[in-house]
Write a protein that holds these residues in place. Sequence first.
Motif, short mmCIF file in Angstrom:
data_model
loop_
_atom_site.label_atom_id
_atom_site.label_comp_id
_atom_site.label_asym_id
_atom_site.label_seq_id
_atom_site.Cartn_x
_atom_site.Cartn_y
_atom_site.Cartn_z
N ALA A 148 45.65 -10.54 18.88
CA ALA A 148 46.98 -9.44 18.84
C ALA A 148 46.50 -8.58 19.99
N GLY A 149 45.19 -8.36 19.90
CA GLY A 149 44.74 -7.21 21.10
C GLY A 149 44.81 -7.82 22.33
N ARG A 150 44.67 -9.22 22.72
CA ARG A 150 44.97 -9.78 24.04
C ARG A 150 46.52 -9.53 24.13
N TRP A 151 47.13 -9.82 23.42
CA TRP A 151 48.38 -9.90 23.42
C TRP A 151 49.14 -8.50 23.76
N VAL A 152 48.65 -7.54 23.27
CA VAL A 152 49.06 -6.08 23.40
C VAL A 152 48.42 -5.47 24.52
N LEU A 153 47.25 -5.48 24.77
CA LEU A 153 46.39 -4.77 25.64
C LEU A 153 46.32 -5.57 26.98
N GLY A 154 46.54 -6.86 26.99
CA GLY A 154 46.55 -7.80 28.32
C GLY A 154 45.19 -8.40 28.04
N PRO A 155 45.39 -9.57 29.06
CA PRO A 155 44.08 -10.44 28.99
C PRO A 155 42.98 -9.80 29.65
N GLY A 156 41.68 -10.43 29.05
CA GLY A 156 40.41 -9.83 29.33
C GLY A 156 39.37 -10.72 29.35
N ALA A 157 38.28 -10.58 29.88
CA ALA A 157 37.17 -11.39 29.69
C ALA A 157 36.31 -10.98 28.71
N ARG A 158 36.83 -10.38 27.45
CA ARG A 158 35.92 -10.02 26.30
C ARG A 158 35.79 -11.14 25.64
N PRO A 159 34.46 -11.15 24.92
CA PRO A 159 34.33 -12.43 23.90
C PRO A 159 35.02 -12.39 22.79
N VAL A 160 35.91 -13.31 22.25
CA VAL A 160 36.85 -13.33 21.19
C VAL A 160 35.95 -13.50 19.90
N ARG A 161 35.14 -14.25 19.88
CA ARG A 161 33.99 -14.58 18.86
C ARG A 161 33.57 -13.29 18.39
N ARG A 162 33.06 -12.54 19.06
CA ARG A 162 32.22 -11.51 18.73
C ARG A 162 33.18 -10.17 18.05
N HIS A 163 34.36 -10.41 18.59
CA HIS A 163 35.52 -9.32 18.10
C HIS A 163 35.91 -9.93 16.49
N MET A 164 35.80 -11.29 16.55
CA MET A 164 36.08 -11.86 15.04
C MET A 164 35.03 -11.50 14.21
N ALA A 165 33.72 -11.67 14.76
CA ALA A 165 32.48 -11.34 13.80
C ALA A 165 32.83 -9.69 13.31
N VAL A 166 32.77 -8.89 14.12
CA VAL A 166 32.97 -7.67 13.88
C VAL A 166 34.15 -7.12 12.80
N HIS A 167 35.34 -7.91 13.04
CA HIS A 167 36.32 -7.69 12.36
C HIS A 167 36.20 -8.05 10.96
N ALA A 168 35.49 -9.33 10.81
CA ALA A 168 35.06 -10.00 9.62
C ALA A 168 34.18 -9.15 8.71
N VAL A 169 33.07 -8.61 9.47
CA VAL A 169 32.36 -7.67 8.49
C VAL A 169 32.89 -6.38 7.95
N MET A 170 33.47 -5.87 8.97
CA MET A 170 34.38 -4.55 8.68
C MET A 170 35.24 -4.64 7.79
N GLY A 171 35.96 -5.71 7.72
CA GLY A 171 36.96 -6.09 6.81
C GLY A 171 36.59 -6.44 5.28
N VAL A 172 35.48 -7.01 5.28
CA VAL A 172 34.89 -7.43 3.94
C VAL A 172 34.38 -6.02 3.35
N LEU A 173 33.70 -5.15 4.21
CA LEU A 173 33.48 -3.76 3.88
C LEU A 173 34.46 -2.96 3.45
N VAL A 174 35.46 -3.07 3.94
CA VAL A 174 36.66 -2.14 3.54
C VAL A 174 37.23 -2.86 2.15
N LEU A 175 37.27 -4.21 1.98
CA LEU A 175 37.72 -4.77 0.65
C LEU A 175 36.75 -4.10 -0.55
#
Length: 91
Positions: free
Chosen positions: A27-54
Motif C-alpha cells: 500500500a505504501g508503494r501504491w500511495v507514495l510511489g515506487p522505490g527501491a526500498r526492501p519490502v521484506r524489511r518493511h514487512m518484518a518491522v510491521h509484523a513486530v510492531m503489530g504484534v506489540l500493539v495487539l
Amino acid sequence: MTLGLFLLHLGGFILPALAMAVFMPWAGRWVLGPGARPVRRHMAVHAVMGVLVLVAGLWLYGQDGKMNTYIALVLVSATLEWGMWRAWQSK
C-alpha cells in the motif's frame, strides 16, 4: 487446553498483525510511489510492531479483539509506513 488449540488461538491472535504486515508495504508503494526500498524489511518491522500493539491491547483491556486495538494497529502501521518512506521530506 491442548497444544493444538493453543497454537490455533495464538495464530488467530497474531493474524491481523501479519495481514497488515503483508499489506502495508505494498500500500505504501501504491500511495507514495515506487522505490527501491526492501519490502521484506518493511514487512518484518510491521509484523513486530503489530504484534506489540495487539499484546498492548490485550494487556490494557484484558481481552483481545477490541475494536480500539484494531484501530491502533491500523494507525501504527500507517504511521510506520509513512516514517519508513520518510514521506515528510520533499522529493
